[in-house]
Every structure is written in structure tokens, then in C-alpha cells.
Scaffold this active site. Structure first.
Site, PDB file in Angstrom:
ATOM      1  N   THR A 221      44.651  27.659  39.614  1.00  9.28           N
ATOM      2  CA  THR A 221      45.267  28.973  39.751  1.00  9.28           C
ATOM      3  C   THR A 221      46.156  29.191  38.533  1.00  9.28           C
ATOM      4  O   THR A 221      46.776  28.245  38.047  1.00  9.28           O
ATOM      5  CB  THR A 221      46.051  29.067  41.078  1.00  9.28           C
ATOM      6  OG1 THR A 221      46.735  30.307  41.124  1.00  9.28           O
ATOM      7  CG2 THR A 221      47.034  27.929  41.269  1.00  9.28           C
ATOM      8  N   GLU A 366      46.788  27.879  46.788  1.00 12.33           N
ATOM      9  CA  GLU A 366      47.490  26.681  47.269  1.00 12.33           C
ATOM     10  C   GLU A 366      47.408  26.537  48.787  1.00 12.33           C
ATOM     11  O   GLU A 366      47.765  25.508  49.336  1.00 12.33           O
ATOM     12  CB  GLU A 366      48.974  26.734  46.860  1.00 12.33           C
ATOM     13  CG  GLU A 366      49.245  26.466  45.393  1.00 12.33           C
ATOM     14  CD  GLU A 366      49.218  27.725  44.543  1.00 12.33           C
ATOM     15  OE1 GLU A 366      48.542  28.702  44.943  1.00 12.33           O
ATOM     16  OE2 GLU A 366      49.873  27.742  43.484  1.00 12.33           O
ATOM     17  N   LYS A 475      48.740  40.896  38.954  1.00  8.18           N
ATOM     18  CA  LYS A 475      47.474  40.753  39.676  1.00  8.18           C
ATOM     19  C   LYS A 475      46.653  42.028  39.530  1.00  8.18           C
ATOM     20  O   LYS A 475      47.035  43.087  40.000  1.00  8.18           O
ATOM     21  CB  LYS A 475      47.721  40.457  41.145  1.00  8.18           C
ATOM     22  CG  LYS A 475      46.500  39.821  41.748  1.00  8.18           C
ATOM     23  CD  LYS A 475      46.858  38.863  42.838  1.00  8.18           C
ATOM     24  CE  LYS A 475      45.749  37.877  43.032  1.00  8.18           C
ATOM     25  NZ  LYS A 475      45.719  37.327  44.372  1.00  8.18           N
ATOM     26  N   TRP A 480      44.368  37.031  38.488  1.00  8.82           N
ATOM     27  CA  TRP A 480      45.631  36.893  37.767  1.00  8.82           C
ATOM     28  C   TRP A 480      45.517  37.210  36.283  1.00  8.82           C
ATOM     29  O   TRP A 480      44.561  36.829  35.625  1.00  8.82           O
ATOM     30  CB  TRP A 480      46.156  35.469  37.865  1.00  8.82           C
ATOM     31  CG  TRP A 480      46.632  35.077  39.226  1.00  8.82           C
ATOM     32  CD1 TRP A 480      46.189  34.019  39.962  1.00  8.82           C
ATOM     33  CD2 TRP A 480      47.633  35.722  40.006  1.00  8.82           C
ATOM     34  NE1 TRP A 480      46.868  33.977  41.154  1.00  8.82           N
ATOM     35  CE2 TRP A 480      47.752  35.001  41.214  1.00  8.82           C
ATOM     36  CE3 TRP A 480      48.450  36.846  39.802  1.00  8.82           C
ATOM     37  CZ2 TRP A 480      48.647  35.368  42.211  1.00  8.82           C
ATOM     38  CZ3 TRP A 480      49.342  37.206  40.808  1.00  8.82           C
ATOM     39  CH2 TRP A 480      49.423  36.471  41.986  1.00  8.82           C
TER      40      TRP A 480
HETATM   41  P1  ADP Z   1      44.219  35.044  46.658  1.00  5.03           P
HETATM   42  O1  ADP Z   1      44.027  36.073  45.609  1.00  5.03           O
HETATM   43  O2  ADP Z   1      42.960  34.496  47.181  1.00  5.03           O
HETATM   44  O3  ADP Z   1      45.122  35.516  47.757  1.00  5.03           O
HETATM   45  P2  ADP Z   1      45.770  33.640  44.652  1.00  5.03           P
HETATM   46  O4  ADP Z   1      46.322  32.272  44.705  1.00  5.03           O
HETATM   47  O5  ADP Z   1      44.965  34.034  43.486  1.00  5.03           O
HETATM   48  O6  ADP Z   1      44.959  33.786  45.995  1.00  5.03           O
HETATM   49  O7  ADP Z   1      46.922  34.697  44.787  1.00  5.03           O
HETATM   50  C1  ADP Z   1      47.935  34.591  45.737  1.00  5.03           C
HETATM   51  C2  ADP Z   1      48.965  35.668  45.529  1.00  5.03           C
HETATM   52  O8  ADP Z   1      48.337  36.955  45.556  1.00  5.03           O
HETATM   53  C3  ADP Z   1      50.017  35.739  46.597  1.00  5.03           C
HETATM   54  O9  ADP Z   1      51.036  34.799  46.400  1.00  5.03           O
HETATM   55  C4  ADP Z   1      50.492  37.180  46.474  1.00  5.03           C
HETATM   56  O10 ADP Z   1      51.402  37.336  45.394  1.00  5.03           O
HETATM   57  C5  ADP Z   1      49.212  37.914  46.132  1.00  5.03           C
HETATM   58  N1  ADP Z   1      48.591  38.434  47.355  1.00  5.03           N
HETATM   59  C6  ADP Z   1      47.554  37.895  48.042  1.00  5.03           C
HETATM   60  N2  ADP Z   1      47.248  38.659  49.100  1.00  5.03           N
HETATM   61  C7  ADP Z   1      48.112  39.693  49.108  1.00  5.03           C
HETATM   62  C8  ADP Z   1      48.329  40.812  49.961  1.00  5.03           C
HETATM   63  N3  ADP Z   1      47.576  41.038  51.020  1.00  5.03           N
HETATM   64  N4  ADP Z   1      49.334  41.663  49.646  1.00  5.03           N
HETATM   65  C9  ADP Z   1      50.109  41.462  48.561  1.00  5.03           C
HETATM   66  N5  ADP Z   1      49.954  40.431  47.716  1.00  5.03           N
HETATM   67  C10 ADP Z   1      48.969  39.550  47.988  1.00  5.03           C
END
Ligand code: ADP
Length: 582
Positions: A221, A366, A475, A480
């Protein structure tokens, strides 16, 4: 069996060291005196159980793939199981051993699933690579992980051609195709087609039979600071995460369902669906390389998909397609949306125009990645529609297997009052405790909580709402962008004194980067000049949508850029790309 009031032969410390014969298994010597052990079977939680179960309990349930070559391929869980076993044999004959890292650079397809289980079930570690990263980053990650084998899709041939010389440890390349589709003059050593690699290989191969804490999967990540970080899943964490996902208030599903995971296997394990679908017997529809509205619609409709999952950007494309064509979604019942916050217009369109339930999900790599999901409680459903929508826009409640709390800056847990925001902390058997090959690896606080980097509050009913992000990343479209990478490159410009990148809201991509630049005394530059300087050094889609020049970039007490202040200063800044997307 003799019934009576006397002490029976087994009525003692049954499974403990003091157990009367015949005991189920010898108990460890270090069991505290007086502790009684259960007498149930030892059944290590290893992921081979999942596909073995599917092959026996759901052998005919289909796995349908839109192949990268074009045609739709129809397989069953039994087919996937057989071919995964052949893949295991091929890997073993190729010298792959327990603990070796085997990488994939691939879309969601049946072949990817075969290699996935084929690798994991022999105790090797399946490392999913994210093709959206810059090739240099992919090479860095492969070297850090120590990948020795790479499976990849035809789409990603140019990436592999660009990086293979920079990954000396990777000794075998396998292209997910057949000989008829193999490219000529590819220049990649030790490249073989997947079909040739597994052809005629024995299915008689040993799966599992190792400790459930054995490493199983690896996913990097993008870091908040510095280099990407590897999350190393275990068999046990993946099996428990599968069970978390199968709860009806999580992703749920069963033999009557058809699941289309648009969310990629290379991004946080397709939210665990490549495990939970075969475990629950859902028919699986794999979208391959095509994620546009029309292609996704074709699969949703043609395969009568009942449940699907993806980031908001994908659903924007689908909704646009539906609006343009007037088509409907008669089969679809539930859409899980996560990775970024769900915009209200997407939520209302699915529920109010197409009669499809939206489940808003939050999680992170994570966490394997599921953290919370927005299935509604009866109490909320009794409220007005606007109140229900307000709750659905929150990030949801924890399923069993995830613990969550919010802490203030001093590490105290704050009340669940829907108002007090703080650091969102999580704990559980599918949450990371350290990163792979990272020195000074302690990432949990003294009580074992992992800080998600999100800022959130919890309400008395358990709904979590993200209010900000403490971590320094942007994001975009569910993936990312490292603000720090952009900043580091921008400050390399000879005329630049300091630079910062922040995410600003965008209707299509959720967030897009704005680059803020402080020039050296007496120097000037244009937006174009700055963007040109970044060209080729970052992935194209990381390019900031706008550049703003300031006299001084604000710094915090420790000399770090004060992003909060910058976000406040630029909160009304509208990116030039916003209008075109609306
Ligand atoms: P994923 O994209 O599969 O959730 P990542 O590790 O790439 O996993 O990203 C995690 C982060 O993405 C979270 O800590 C948060 O900041 C953001 N995120 C994930 N889901 C949401 C959501 N439903 N609303 C807002 N932010 C989110």
C-alpha cells in the site's frame, strides 16, 4: 457408557495434560494448572480449505470470465480447483518452495484465481502487484518483496518489458494466455504461456498441511511517508476475513447469488471476494480488463448478477451509461461501494431509480481489507428517508471480527456520541501488526490498536463516519497518489523553494491533486512548466490537475508542511477539471 454420580473417567481436566486416556491430543506442557482444554479437532485455517470446499460443495457453480483476449470463458469451481492444482505442480517443478514470493500483475479472471490458489495452497506467498503504479515503483516493490516468479496479463506486457531487467531476482515469467496469443519478439527471458505452463501437470499435489499462521498473501500500500509498505496476510487471517465477509450484514451471499467483483484482486484482495464467493457458493463473474459502463452492464445483465462491488468511480461510469441508454438493473439487488466515500447522488440513483440496495463499505489494505459496512439497523430504517440516507453515507458498522474505537491525541478513547472525532483505531485477527521487511516495525499502540490514519467519529448505534484524513495521501478513483512523491520531485526543480500536494474534491475521481509551489526568491514559473517537470517521473494519472503559486508554504511546529492549513486555504479552489466532469 456408565451413567452415575461417581467421577467418570473423562470428567477431569479432559484435554489438559492431566487428561485421562484416551485424550484427543497431547496438550502443551505450558498449560496453566487448572486450565481445561477443549476436545475438538485441530483444523488449521488455511485457504486451501476454501477451494477444496467449493470443489466438493459447489462443483458446478460457475466462474465466468471476460477474458483479456476477448471471449467470455465459462468455468466451474471444480475447473478452477483442478487447474489451480496443476498450477501448484508446475510451480513446484519449477523450484518454487514454501515462503517464496510469486507475483501477479493481472485483472480479475479465472486464470488469476487459479494461480492465486495454486501459489497459496503450497505455502508460497501470492503477491498482487498494482499495475496502476509507475513501472519504476512496480520494480521497486518486486525487489523489496523478493519476487521470483511473475504471472501477468497480455495488457501489461509493456510494463514487464520495461521492468524485467531491473528485477534480477525474478527468474520466471508466465503470461496468462495460450500459445496462440503469445507475442513475438517480446524480449523477456524465461517467458512461457500459462496454458503451456500448466498443461498435462498432475493434480496430485499436497495442499495445506502447514501452520495456519504461514504467510499467504502480500499486498503493498502506498505509504503516508516514504516507500510503499507490504502487508503480509497469513492463511489464518485470510480464512477469518472470509468468514467476516460472509456475514449477511457484511458482503454476505449464498448459492442463489451471483457476484461480480469489479474491485480488483490486485487492490486489497478484491475485498476478499475471491475467498468468500467460493466459500459461500456464489456464482462468480470476473470482469477482466474492461471496467467501462457498457462492459460492466453487459455482465450485470447477461449473467444476472445479484451483488457487485467497486469504488464509486466505476459506478459513476455505469450510471452514466444507464442514463444514456435508458437501461435498467432488474437482477441486481446489492451494490457494495467503498474505497472512497459514496457520493449522495450515486447512493440515491441506485436506491431510488434502480431499486438496488447500496452498502457503503470502509476498509484498508492493512485490514485485509474489510473494516465496516453500512447495512442498516431496524432503528434507522424506522426513520425518515433523509435520515436513512444520512446514515448510509456514513462508513458503516463493524462486522464480528473487527474492533473499532476513536482515540484523542492523548490516546484516550472518546465517547461514541456522533460528535467527537479523533484517530480511528482498529484491532482484529485480520488486521496487520507489522509491515513486511520494515525496520522498527511496531505499528500498534500499547493496547494493540492500529491507527488507520483516518479521522472519524462513532455514534451510539455504532455507525462510523470519516470526517478527515490525518495521513498524507490523495485518493483518486479508489487508488492512492502519494503527495510526498509529487512534492519530492517538484522541489527538485531548480527554481522551486518548497512544494506541497493536497487532494481537492472532484465529482468523478473523488479527489484530484493540486500542486502548491513556493518559488525561490526572484524566480517565476508557469503551471505548464511545473507539470512538464513532473512528466515521466510519475504515473500520468498522478499529474496534478492544477498548480497554485504561493508566497510561503505554511510549516507546522516540527518544520513539516502544515497540510491542514493548506487544505483550509484552498478549500474553495475549484480544479479546472471539475466542470468538464459534471
Ligand atoms: P481500500 O481502497 O481497499 O479501502 P486502501 O488501503 O487502499 O484500501 O485505502 C484505505 C483508505 O481509503 C482508508 O484508510 C480511507 O482513508 C479510504 N477509504 C476507504 N473506504 C472509504 C470510504 N468508504 N469512505 C471514505 N474513505 C475511505
Amino acid at each position: 457408557m456408565v451413567f452415575g454420580f461417581g467421577k467418570s473417567k473423562t470428567d477431569n481436566k479432559a484435554g489438559s495434560a492431566a487428561a485421562a486416556k484416551p485424550a484427543a491430543s497431547p496438550a502443551p506442557a505450558d498449560i496453566p494448572q487448572g486450565q481445561m482444554m477443549g476436545l475438538m479437532q485441530d483444523w488449521p485455517l488455511t485457504v486451501n480449505r476454501v477451494l477444496e470446499h467449493a470443489a466438493i460443495a459447489h462443483p458446478h457453480r460457475e466462474v465466468v470470465t471476460r477474458s483479456v483476449e476477448g471471449p467470455i470463458i465459462r468455468q466451474t469451481y471444480k475447473d478452477i480447483y483442478d487447474r489451480a492444482r496443476q498450477c501448484s505442480t508446475a510451480l513446484k517443478e519449477d523450484g518454487v518452495q514454501m515462503g517464496d514470493r510469486v507475483a501477479t500483475l493481472a485483472w480479475n479472471t479465472g486464470r488469476h484465481m487459479e494461480a492465486w490458489y495454486g501459489t497459496m495452497c503450497i505455502g508460497s506467498v501470492l503477491h498482487t502487484l498494482n499495475p496502476r503504479l509507475h513501472p519504476e515503483q512496480i520494480a521497486w516493490i518486486m525487489n523489496h518483496a523478493g519476487d521470483s516468479v511473475l504471472f501477468f496479463d497480455l495488457t501489461f506486457l509493456p510494463i514487464v518489458q520495461a521492468i524485467h531487467q531491473h528485477v534480477p531476482g525474478c527468474r520466471r515469467y508466465i503470461l496468462f494466455t495460450d500459445d496462440a496469443h503469445m507475442p513475438k519478439d517480446h524480449g523477456i527471458p524465461n517467458l512461457v504461456s500459462y496454458e503451456t505452463y500448466i498443461a498435462g501437470k498432475s493434480m496430485d499435489v499436497k495442499w495445506g498441511d502447514f501452520d495456519e499462521n504461514t504467510a499467504c498473501g502480500l499486498c503493498y500500500t502506498s505509504g503516508t511517508t516514504g516507500d510503499p509498505k507490504g502487508v503480509l496476510y497469513s492463511h489464518r487471517s485470510n480464512v477469518l476475513h472470509t468468514m467476516i465477509g460472509m456475514q449477511p450484514d457484511a458482503i454476505g451471499g449464498g448459492v442463489k447469488d451471483t457476484m461480480l467483483p469489479v474491485v480488483p484482486m490486485f487492490h486489497a484482495n478484491a475485498w476478499g471476494i475471491t475467498f468468500s464467493a467460493p466459500a459461500s457458493g456464489m456464482k462468480l463473474v470476473m470482469p477482466g480488463a474492461k471496467m467501462d459502463g457498457e462492459s460492466i452492464y453487459e455482465l450485470l445483465d447477461g449473467e444476472k448478477v445479484t451483488t457487485t462491488a467497486a469504488v464509486p468511480t466505476v459506478w459513476l461510469m455505469l450510471l452514466q451509461y444507464l442514463e444514456q441508454t435508458g437501461k435498467k438493473l432488474p437482477h441486481l439487488q446489492k451494490v457494495v461501494i467503498g474505497g472512497s466515500a459514496v457520493p449522495e447522488r450515486i447512493l440515491r440513483a441506485f436506491e431510488e431509480t434502480y431499486d438496488v440496495e447500496v452498502v457503503h463499505a470502509w476498509g484498508m489494505t492493512e485490514m485485509s481489507p474489510m473494516g465496516s459496512l453500512g447495512s442498516m439497523t431496524p432503528e434507522v430504517m424506522a426513520l425518515s428517508r433523509d435520515e436513512v440516507v444520512r446514515h448510509k453515507l456514513k462508513q458503516g458498522r463493524v462486522p464480528f471480527g473487527v474492533e473499532m474505537c476513536v482515540k484523542d491525541d492523548d490516546g484516550n478513547i472518546v465517547p461514541r456520541d456522533a460528535k467527537t472525532s479523533g484517530h480511528l483505531m482498529v484491532r482484529g485477527p485480520a488486521v496487520a501488526k507489522a509491515y513486511f521487511r520494515k525496520a522498527g516495525g511496531e505499528i500498534l499502540d500499547q493496547d494493540g490498536w492500529f491507527d488507520t490514519g483516518d479521522v472519524a467519529n462513532l455514534c451510539p448505534q455504532g455507525f462510523m463516519q470519516i470526517t478527515d484524513r490525518a495521513k498524507d495521501v490523495i485518493k483518486s478513483g479508489g487508488e492512492w497518489i502519494s503527495s510526498i512523491d509529487i512534492e519530492n520531485i517538484a522541489v527538485g526543480h531548480p527554481k522551486v523553494a518548497n512544494a506541497a500536494a493536497i487532494g481537492l474534491p472532484h465529482p468523478k475521481w473523488d479527489e484530484r491533486p493540486l500542486l502548491i509551489v513556493q518559488m525561490k526568491e526572484g524566480e517565476t514559473a508557469t503551471k505548464e512548466e511545473m507539470l512538464q517537470f513532473l512528466e515521466g517521473k510519475i504515473a500520468k494519472w498522478w499529474t496534478p490537475d492544477d498548480v497554485a503559486f504561493v508566497d510561503e508554504i505554511p510549516l507546522g511546529a516540527t518544520g513539516k508542511i502544515n497540510k491542514l492549513k493548506l487544505r483550509e486555504t484552498f478549500k474553495d479552489h475549484v480544479l479546472p477539471t471539475v466542470q468538464a466532469a459534471e
